[in-house]
Motif scaffolding. Structure first.
Motif, PDB file in Angstrom:
ATOM      1  N   LYS A  62       0.866  -1.151   0.064  1.00 37.94           N
ATOM      2  CA  LYS A  62      -0.086  -0.098  -0.154  1.00 37.94           C
ATOM      3  C   LYS A  62       0.776   1.173   0.025  1.00 37.94           C
ATOM      4  CE  LYS A  62      -3.608   2.381   2.844  1.00 37.94           C
ATOM      5  NZ  LYS A  62      -4.153   2.242   4.071  1.00 37.94           N
ATOM      6  N   PRO A  74      -3.314   3.876 -13.575  1.00 39.32           N
ATOM      7  CA  PRO A  74      -4.265   2.868 -12.721  1.00 39.32           C
ATOM      8  C   PRO A  74      -5.394   2.287 -13.541  1.00 39.32           C
ATOM      9  CG  PRO A  74      -4.957   5.295 -12.598  1.00 39.32           C
ATOM     10  CD  PRO A  74      -3.723   5.169 -13.536  1.00 39.32           C
ATOM     11  N   LYS A  80      -8.648   1.782 -11.829  1.00 39.88           N
ATOM     12  CA  LYS A  80      -9.777   2.149 -11.320  1.00 39.88           C
ATOM     13  C   LYS A  80      -9.542   3.142 -10.478  1.00 39.88           C
ATOM     14  CE  LYS A  80     -12.407  -1.141 -10.060  1.00 39.88           C
ATOM     15  NZ  LYS A  80     -13.181  -2.426  -9.596  1.00 39.88           N
ATOM     16  N   ASN A  98      -6.517   2.021  -7.914  1.00 43.48           N
ATOM     17  CA  ASN A  98      -6.061   0.836  -8.211  1.00 43.48           C
ATOM     18  C   ASN A  98      -4.809   0.713  -9.186  1.00 43.48           C
ATOM     19  OD1 ASN A  98      -8.197  -0.170  -6.715  1.00 43.48           O
ATOM     20  ND2 ASN A  98      -7.984  -2.110  -7.825  1.00 43.48           N
ATOM     21  N   ASP A 124      -2.654  -4.412  -8.950  1.00 44.21           N
ATOM     22  CA  ASP A 124      -3.726  -4.241  -7.705  1.00 44.21           C
ATOM     23  C   ASP A 124      -3.184  -3.562  -6.724  1.00 44.21           C
ATOM     24  OD1 ASP A 124      -6.053  -4.682  -9.421  1.00 44.21           O
ATOM     25  OD2 ASP A 124      -5.767  -6.836  -8.843  1.00 44.21           O
ATOM     26  N   PRO A 171      -2.824  -0.834  -3.832  1.00 44.91           N
ATOM     27  CA  PRO A 171      -3.736   0.280  -3.417  1.00 44.91           C
ATOM     28  C   PRO A 171      -2.994   1.483  -3.313  1.00 44.91           C
ATOM     29  CG  PRO A 171      -3.661  -1.113  -1.830  1.00 44.91           C
ATOM     30  CD  PRO A 171      -2.859  -1.837  -2.771  1.00 44.91           C
ATOM     31  N   ASN A 188     -13.455   3.632 -14.312  1.00 45.29           N
ATOM     32  CA  ASN A 188     -12.352   2.473 -14.822  1.00 45.29           C
ATOM     33  C   ASN A 188     -11.706   3.090 -15.999  1.00 45.29           C
ATOM     34  OD1 ASN A 188     -13.386   0.180 -13.176  1.00 45.29           O
ATOM     35  ND2 ASN A 188     -15.422   0.750 -13.895  1.00 45.29           N
TER      36      ASN A 188
END
Length: 456
Positions: free
Chosen positions: A190, A284, A286, A320, A324, A326, A425
């Protein structure tokens, strides 16, 4: 720079394939490599309040300034005198930046206008054969970023974006990227970017334009509107102007001219996070607005009033990233970046870099050359030094337009997600929002009539 090494505007336009059939790079692009290493480039600055003077002031050691431009006669006059004291000769002062672009003796321009002017000035400067240093955030929209990339490629001009965290602040951010790349925190789990929020305002009344300010020219490509301000004056940095206004320092609180804190501080911290992830050539997939506060009511993504600040005051955005991973962009907590991994975590900002992986460097330092590898070569003295090295070599500098735009797309998308109140998205290959026609309409903006970009 000698005039014989400088391409003419006609050569640049022809090489760029603008108004001409075919395409080729300039036949005689200006090059410091062909001249004495001690020869100083000739610069001009466009936009002089606050950051404009700051980047100029730190550049006198590397360049001579032949001209300044600003739409505020008071700011222009004050900084012409400042420059005279610094370099012994006063630069020529212009209200209209285009007079700078018409000159053949200027090698590069430094642009520190409000954000809504960046693209127009930068593109026209490149078409006039000037290398460009432009303040961050580079663009007001994602479409503007694509246009700048196209013109950089077509003209061969060197373009440095002013994300100076890549070079300055005691190299803390370079060290942070090197720590991540050397696996000191294991796999990244993260990243959190604390960038602070924006303030709201009371209703700002229409008032007389301050003497010396060309308000219509200041607005430029942005919609025509009245000048607004409250009597209270700003103190400290950016002082001497109204604290609450739709101009001067406070233009950052309006979507018409900026992207608020998301683009202002986000352009710094999201940049370092993206760089460390190695995601500066993608983006990214999303963007989700977890929470946010807007200071005025919105309808269909636009503020319903024009007399108060309108950018988000508070927010938490979940992004995202590739793999994936964060990335959280938040107005809460300390200003800076927290990197968390399977083996530990550390925090970095302009004043410090702290955490066990940093402490462990005392007994287990980074490999020799790790910082230089992140940087891509010898570390420059500051951001202007890196820009001039690139001008000499005819290469792109450490803060190039492509990596900057990829990072800034995350910030732009975060703002769009807030304005529309929904998840977006993103297709990083096509660089468009998937299945959302309304959201895609925010990727570009029309310029006000009479302020379109010249030459395209």
């Amino acid at each position: 720079m000698t005039p014989s090494l400088r391409p003419s505007r006609r050569q640049i336009l022809t090489a760029a394939g603008i108004g001409a059939a075919g395409f080729a790079f300039p036949m005689s692009q200006k090059s410091f490599a062909d001249t004495s290493p001690n020869e100083r480039p000739v610069f001009a600055t466009i936009g002089l309040r606050n950051q404009g003077w700051a980047i100029t002031n730190k550049s006198f050691q590397f360049a001579d300034f032949a001209a300044f431009a600003d739409v505020d006669a008071n700011v222009l006059g004050e900084n012409v005198e400042r420059a005279k004291k610094r370099q012994g000769k006063a630069p020529d002062g212009y209200a209209d930046y285009r007079k700078i672009l018409d000159r053949d003796d200027i090698d590069a321009v430094m642009i520190a206008t409000p954000d809504h002017w960046h693209t127009k000035v930068a593109v026209e400067a490149m078409l006039a054969g000037k290398d460009v240093y432009c303040e961050k955030p580079l663009t007001l929209t994602i479409a503007e970023g694509k246009l700048i990339e196209k013109i950089v490629k077509q003209t061969g001009c060197v373009f440095q974006v002013g994300t100076m965290q890549r070079t300055e602040f005691k190299k803390r951010f370079l060290q942070a990227v090197a720590l991540v790349r050397d696996g000191r925190i294991g796999d990244i789990k993260k990243i959190t970017c604390g960038i602070g929020g924006s303030e709201s305002s009371e209703v700002l009344p229409k008032v007389d334009v301050p003497e010396g300010l060309d308000w219509d020219f200041w607005l430029g490509p942005a919609p025509k509107t009245a000048y607004r301000a409250l009597p209270e004056m700003r103190k400290g940095y950016g002082g001497g102007v109204p604290r609450y206004t739709n101009c001067h320092y406070a233009w950052r609180n309006w979507f018409e001219y900026s992207g608020g804190q998301m683009n202002d501080w986000g352009a710094h911290h999201v940049d370092i996070a993206t760089w460390a992830l190695g995601a500066d050539t993608t983006g990214p997939n999303k963007v989700t607005p977890v929470s946010y506060s807007l200071p005025v009511e919105y309808k269909d993504g636009y503020p319903t009033v024009e007399d108060r600040y309108n950018v988000p005051t508070k927010f938490e955005i979940l992004v995202n990233m590739p793999g994936d991973i964060p990335l959280v962009i938040t107005s809460s907590g300390d200003n800076g970046i927290m990197f968390e991994g399977t083996k530990g975590r550390f925090f970095v900002n302009r004043g410090k870099i702290v955490g066990k992986p940093v402490e462990d460097l005392e007994s287990n330092p980074l490999p020799e050359g790790a910082i230089e590898e992140v940087y891509g070569g010898a570390v420059a003295r500051n951001h202007t030094d890196n820009f001039i090295q690139a001008m000499r070599d005819r290469t792109q500098p450490i803060s190039d337009v492509w990596s900057h735009n990829r990072m800034l797309e995350t910030c732009h998308l975060a703002n769009i997600s807030i304005r529309l109140g929904r998840e977006l998205n993103w297709d990083p290959d096509k660089r468009e929002i998937i299945g959302d026609e309304e959201a895609n309409s925010f990727l570009a903006r029309d310029s006000r009539e009479g302020y379109e970009i010249d030459g395209i």
